[in-house]
Design a protein around this motif. Structure first.
Motif, mmCIF file in Angstrom:
data_model
loop_
_atom_site.group_PDB
_atom_site.id
_atom_site.type_symbol
_atom_site.label_atom_id
_atom_site.label_comp_id
_atom_site.label_asym_id
_atom_site.label_seq_id
_atom_site.Cartn_x
_atom_site.Cartn_y
_atom_site.Cartn_z
ATOM 1 N N LYS A 1 0.599 -1.334 0.204
ATOM 2 C CA LYS A 1 0.125 -0.028 -0.215
ATOM 3 C C LYS A 1 1.061 1.254 -0.198
ATOM 4 C CE LYS A 1 -4.035 1.708 3.092
ATOM 5 N NZ LYS A 1 -4.872 2.000 3.591
ATOM 6 N N PHE A 2 2.216 1.522 0.691
ATOM 7 C CA PHE A 2 2.679 2.578 0.887
ATOM 8 C C PHE A 2 3.938 2.673 -0.216
ATOM 9 C CE2 PHE A 2 0.270 2.060 4.804
ATOM 10 C CZ PHE A 2 -0.616 3.730 4.834
ATOM 11 N N ARG A 3 4.167 1.656 -1.007
ATOM 12 C CA ARG A 3 5.540 1.416 -1.843
ATOM 13 C C ARG A 3 5.355 3.110 -2.611
ATOM 14 N NH1 ARG A 3 2.292 -1.230 -4.770
ATOM 15 N NH2 ARG A 3 1.702 -1.446 -6.794
ATOM 16 N N ALA A 4 6.878 3.013 -2.751
ATOM 17 C CA ALA A 4 6.482 4.429 -3.534
ATOM 18 C C ALA A 4 6.508 4.680 -5.040
ATOM 19 C CB ALA A 4 8.827 4.778 -3.807
ATOM 20 N N LYS A 5 6.047 5.225 -5.423
ATOM 21 C CA LYS A 5 5.430 5.866 -6.892
ATOM 22 C C LYS A 5 6.414 6.495 -8.038
ATOM 23 C CE LYS A 5 0.479 4.805 -5.455
ATOM 24 N NZ LYS A 5 0.869 4.694 -4.106
ATOM 25 N N PRO A 6 6.323 6.242 -9.153
ATOM 26 C CA PRO A 6 7.127 7.454 -10.044
ATOM 27 C C PRO A 6 6.385 8.482 -9.604
ATOM 28 C CG PRO A 6 6.228 5.335 -11.265
ATOM 29 C CD PRO A 6 4.909 5.406 -9.880
ATOM 30 N N THR A 7 5.724 8.921 -9.283
ATOM 31 C CA THR A 7 4.970 10.360 -9.371
ATOM 32 C C THR A 7 5.365 10.685 -7.668
ATOM 33 O OG1 THR A 7 2.509 9.422 -8.315
ATOM 34 C CG2 THR A 7 3.223 9.917 -11.033
ATOM 35 N N ASP A 8 6.191 10.210 -6.977
ATOM 36 C CA ASP A 8 5.839 10.996 -5.440
ATOM 37 C C ASP A 8 7.314 11.377 -5.783
ATOM 38 O OD1 ASP A 8 4.390 8.892 -4.172
ATOM 39 O OD2 ASP A 8 5.076 7.189 -4.245
ATOM 40 N N ASP A 9 7.055 12.588 -4.541
ATOM 41 C CA ASP A 9 8.839 13.309 -4.251
ATOM 42 C C ASP A 9 9.731 12.963 -3.753
ATOM 43 O OD1 ASP A 9 10.603 15.466 -4.054
ATOM 44 O OD2 ASP A 9 9.044 16.403 -3.784
ATOM 45 N N PRO A 10 10.609 12.362 -3.992
ATOM 46 C CA PRO A 10 11.609 11.602 -3.072
ATOM 47 C C PRO A 10 11.984 12.360 -1.936
ATOM 48 C CG PRO A 10 12.530 12.285 -4.504
ATOM 49 C CD PRO A 10 11.052 12.477 -4.974
ATOM 50 N N ASP A 11 12.124 13.712 -1.958
ATOM 51 C CA ASP A 11 12.518 13.884 -0.507
ATOM 52 C C ASP A 11 10.824 14.321 0.885
ATOM 53 O OD1 ASP A 11 14.708 14.891 -0.944
ATOM 54 O OD2 ASP A 11 13.715 16.478 -2.677
ATOM 55 N N ASP A 12 9.478 13.935 0.240
ATOM 56 C CA ASP A 12 8.801 14.040 0.704
ATOM 57 C C ASP A 12 8.411 12.581 1.740
ATOM 58 O OD1 ASP A 12 7.159 16.219 -0.081
ATOM 59 O OD2 ASP A 12 6.209 15.072 -1.426
ATOM 60 N N LEU A 13 8.295 13.034 2.794
ATOM 61 C CA LEU A 13 8.507 11.892 3.797
ATOM 62 C C LEU A 13 6.691 11.785 4.210
ATOM 63 C CD1 LEU A 13 10.417 13.969 6.440
ATOM 64 C CD2 LEU A 13 11.192 11.905 5.785
ATOM 65 N N PRO A 14 6.744 10.333 4.600
ATOM 66 C CA PRO A 14 5.401 10.181 5.124
ATOM 67 C C PRO A 14 4.955 11.014 6.464
ATOM 68 C CG PRO A 14 6.709 8.575 5.663
ATOM 69 C CD PRO A 14 7.788 9.576 5.396
ATOM 70 N N PRO A 15 3.457 10.764 5.775
ATOM 71 C CA PRO A 15 2.365 11.653 7.144
ATOM 72 C C PRO A 15 3.237 10.246 9.135
ATOM 73 C CG PRO A 15 0.680 11.184 6.246
ATOM 74 C CD PRO A 15 2.388 10.160 5.611
ATOM 75 N N GLN A 16 3.546 11.892 9.654
ATOM 76 C CA GLN A 16 4.360 10.823 10.714
ATOM 77 C C GLN A 16 3.045 10.353 12.078
ATOM 78 O OE1 GLN A 16 7.931 10.211 11.276
ATOM 79 N NE2 GLN A 16 6.788 10.879 9.129
ATOM 80 N N ILE A 17 3.320 9.583 12.770
ATOM 81 C CA ILE A 17 2.077 9.135 13.675
ATOM 82 C C ILE A 17 2.505 9.513 14.910
ATOM 83 C CG2 ILE A 17 1.034 8.259 12.104
ATOM 84 C CD1 ILE A 17 1.683 5.286 13.061
ATOM 85 N N HIS A 18 3.546 10.110 15.205
ATOM 86 C CA HIS A 18 3.898 10.425 16.806
ATOM 87 C C HIS A 18 2.748 10.749 17.571
ATOM 88 C CE1 HIS A 18 7.561 10.971 20.320
ATOM 89 N NE2 HIS A 18 6.470 11.762 19.688
ATOM 90 N N GLY A 19 2.820 10.728 19.108
ATOM 91 C CA GLY A 19 1.472 10.984 19.712
ATOM 92 C C GLY A 19 0.338 10.826 18.769
ATOM 93 N N ASN A 20 0.032 9.606 18.532
ATOM 94 C CA ASN A 20 -1.694 9.169 17.537
ATOM 95 C C ASN A 20 -1.437 8.287 18.999
ATOM 96 O OD1 ASN A 20 -3.256 7.670 16.875
ATOM 97 N ND2 ASN A 20 -2.823 8.593 15.097
#
Length: 383
Positions: free
Chosen positions: A60-79
């Motif tokens: 589900k969360f594999r990298a896609k060709p259209t993804d920006d390599p500098d973008d971090l996935p959503p962080q859930i710290h504190g969830n």
């Protein structure tokens, strides 16, 4: 090659042997087996869930060709919801296992209502002593074979005379250490007659892997017969062999070479009281040697067995003695079982001391020590 290696490991895991903790017979072993199976299936369930979750995340969360390599996935710290979920579920599982396990732990530590047998670990064999009338004197002392009767919860007082050992008959109970200077209480029982095998499971020196034992479970009637034959063997051992017979010559050799370590009750007791020339101060009591199913730390069978483990018999119905290996054991024990006789551990090498005639005479004398073993019906053997 990797596939062949994995296949070899798989096939090795399919081997069957005398030690099988997956087929519990005793009540205590069944309790332990139930706990292990419950925790095992829970671990399998957790493993499947984690593996499935990892697979879903990879897809589900594999990298896609259209993804920006500098973008971090959503962080859930504190969830709070996520953190409570992965904290409370394991906690609940561990609490459940604790509640389920504690009664069994206390039950295994409780004392049974049967007799008490003293168990002593040695380098590298086991001794079992029976105080039949509880007067503080051991009426029966044997080695390698622990004999009990069906339906009785037998209490064991386990300790060691040298280093740390560990007593384990997997089909009757779990493991219990034998520690110098301490007594560890344990118990075993079986509702089925049979021979159940065990090992020392604490590394204890050169022949640790060869330090075996077995529990022979008899019906109450057969157990009473075994007791009477053991006591009768003590009486018979005091009788001197006929003069100028091979047995008499063997008895003289035994007195010359063996009694500094071995005891024959009422006849040769120089080693009694811990005076033996061994590190542990003791060697097997040989009073009823012929009544035991094994010798040399239960590494060798006293009587010949067939491919299915059944005992073989002579035409007259008597058991076939494993004379060749017993004779070789007396001649050169360190060659058959690793030992350190130079460090007073294990039996000495007599190959340069005893002649062939001496060995024949010793074998004749040893065969006078006790009668044949009382065997469970399932192991009695065929003609």
């Amino acid at each position: 090659m990797a596939i062949l290696a994995l296949l070899g490991l798989l096939l090795a895991g399919c081997a069957t042997g005398r030690l099988d903790a997956t087929k519990p017979i005793g009540e205590e072993a069944r309790d332990i087996d139930g706990l292990m199976r419950l925790s095992g299936w829970m671990a399998v369930g957790v493993g499947i869930f984690v593996a499935a979750a990892v697979a879903v995340i990879i897809v589900k969360f594999r990298a896609k060709p259209t993804d920006d390599p500098d973008d971090l996935p959503p962080q859930i710290h504190g969830n709070r919801k996520a953190e409570l979920t992965w904290t409370l579920i394991p906690t609940a599982m561990l609490v459940f296992l604790t509640i389920y396990t504690l009664p069994t732990v206390f039950a295994l530590a409780s004392e049974g209502d049967g007799r008490t047998i003293k168990v002593e670990g040695q380098q590298w064999w086991w001794q079992f002593s029976y105080d039949l009338d509880e007067d503080g004197h051991y009426d029966i002392v044997t080695a390698n074979d622990l004999v009990i009767q069906t339906g009785e919860e037998v209490n064991l007082e386990i300790h060691s005379n040298d280093v740390i050992h560990s007593f384990w008959i997997p089909q009757l109970n779990g493991k219990k250490d034998a520690v110098p200077g301490r007594i560890h209480e344990w118990r075993i029982s079986s509702d089925e007659p049979g021979i159940f095998y065990g090992e020392c499971v604490e590394f204890c020196g050169l022949s640790h892997a060869n330090m075996q034992m077995r529990t022979i479970v008899l019906t109450p009637a057969d157990f009473d017969r075994w007791v009477q034959e053991q006591l009768a063997g003590k009486e018979a051992a005091q009788a001197a062999p006929a003069e100028e017979s091979p047995e008499a010559a063997g008895a003289a050799l035994f007195e010359t070479h063996c009694i500094s370590c071995h005891v024959v009750d009422g006849a040769y007791e120089s080693a009694a009281g811990g005076n033996a020339n061994l590190l542990a101060g003791i060697a097997p009591n040989l009073t009823n040697l012929m009544s035991r199913t094994a010798f040399a730390g239960a590494l060798y069978e006293t009587y010949q067995t067939g491919p299915d483990g059944e005992y073989l018999r002579n035409p007259d119905g008597s058991l076939k003695l494993n004379l060749a290996e017993l004779r070789e054991w007396v001649r050169n024990a360190p060659d058959m079982k690793p030992a350190r006789a130079d460090n007073q551990q294990g039996m000495l090498d007599f190959s340069e001391v005893l002649t062939d005639q001496d060995l024949d005479n010793l074998m004749a004398y040893l065969q006078t020590l006790g009668s044949e073993p009382v065997l469970p019906a399932t192991n009695a053997g065929a003609g």
